[in-house]
Design an enzyme around this catalytic site. Structure first.
Site, PDB file in Angstrom:
ATOM      1  N   TYR A 158       0.840  -1.199   0.000  1.00 51.13           N
ATOM      2  CA  TYR A 158       0.000   0.000   0.000  1.00 51.13           C
ATOM      3  C   TYR A 158       0.878   1.254   0.000  1.00 51.13           C
ATOM      4  CZ  TYR A 158      -3.435   3.450   1.573  1.00 51.13           C
ATOM      5  OH  TYR A 158      -4.244   4.557   1.683  1.00 51.13           O
ATOM      6  N   GLY A 159       1.880   1.271   0.875  1.00 50.90           N
ATOM      7  CA  GLY A 159       2.786   2.413   0.929  1.00 50.90           C
ATOM      8  C   GLY A 159       3.572   2.581  -0.357  1.00 50.90           C
TER       9      GLY A 159
END
Length: 242
Positions: A158-159
């Site tokens: 996600y990051g």
């Protein structure tokens, strides 16, 4: 109604941020194409827009992660046939499962997250650029996340996807800057009461969070005439003032 006759496509339109953005833009007269894989969520946003007196939107059930390139092209062709051009594209869809160390990150989960958050945004943008270029002015807005955009530990795929998405936005903005026709910007919502926020911080006191509609004016600015000529910027919803 400053967005009258503006055709805007929103991904993740059934989600908290996407749905709120859809309602805000529709209230300003925008004709919306609502993309989401959940038909019940699309119907809920559709009903809210109609009840608020906005233009009747188009629901387009679509699985960003599972669709192939031909299906993306079919979507672009359908928009071309119905509208002829596109004035706005809001990337609001996002996939997040949990904060996970890289050493424990599953390969399937990694690939799925990157597909939804990054690869789908690239492919959809590429397919729709010809329609955006047919407009006198057009706006593309990517959605990032202040919690992970600088490489926070355990943010995993996600990051990585959000960091890469901001890079994609900057590159695209630089490529179109000379034409002064398509503007490309990134929106960072900050802590907002949304489904992803609840999943990431389940023990958080939700009463202290801002509601998604706190960004209504910013969405309208990014897709309205007041942002023409503004490109390659990151808009922090917590600090931005008009």
């Amino acid at each position: 109604m400053p967005l009258t006759s503006q055709i805007i496509l929103i991904t993740g339109a059934g989600g908290g941020l996407g749905g709120s953005a859809a309602l805000a833009l529709a209230k300003q007269g925008a004709e919306l194409i609502l993309l989401d894989k959940s038909i019940p969520k699309l119907e809920k946003v559709y009903d809210a827009i109609v009840e608020a007196g906005g233009p009747e939107p188009v629901m387009y059930p679509f699985d960003l992660a599972g669709a192939n390139e031909a299906q993306y092209q079919d979507m672009a062709d359908a928009i071309q046939q119905r509208y002829g051009a596109l004035q706005g594209l809001l990337h609001s869809a996002a996939e997040f499962s949990a904060y996970t160390p890289i050493t424990l990150h599953g390969t399937k989960e990694w690939g799925h997250t990157l597909n939804v958050n990054l690869n789908a945004a690239f492919l959809l943008t590429r397919m729709l650029l010809p329609l955006l270029q047919k407009s006198v002015q057009a706006s593309i807005v990517f959605t990032s996340d202040s919690a992970v955009r600088r490489g926070q530990a355990y943010s995993g795929a996600y990051g990585v996807s959000k960091i890469a998405l901001e890079a994609l936005a900057r590159i695209l903005a630089a490529e179109f800057e000379a034409g002064q026709k398509i503007r490309v910007n990134t929106l960072v919502p900050g802590p907002v009461d949304s489904p992803i926020r609840k999943k990431a911080y389940p023990g958080e006191d939700k009463s202290r969070l801002r509601e998604p509609n706190c960004m209504d004016a910013l969405y309208c600015h990014l897709f309205g005439a007041t942002s023409i000529g503004v490109t390659g910027q990151v808009f922090d919803a917590q600090t931005f003032t008009f």
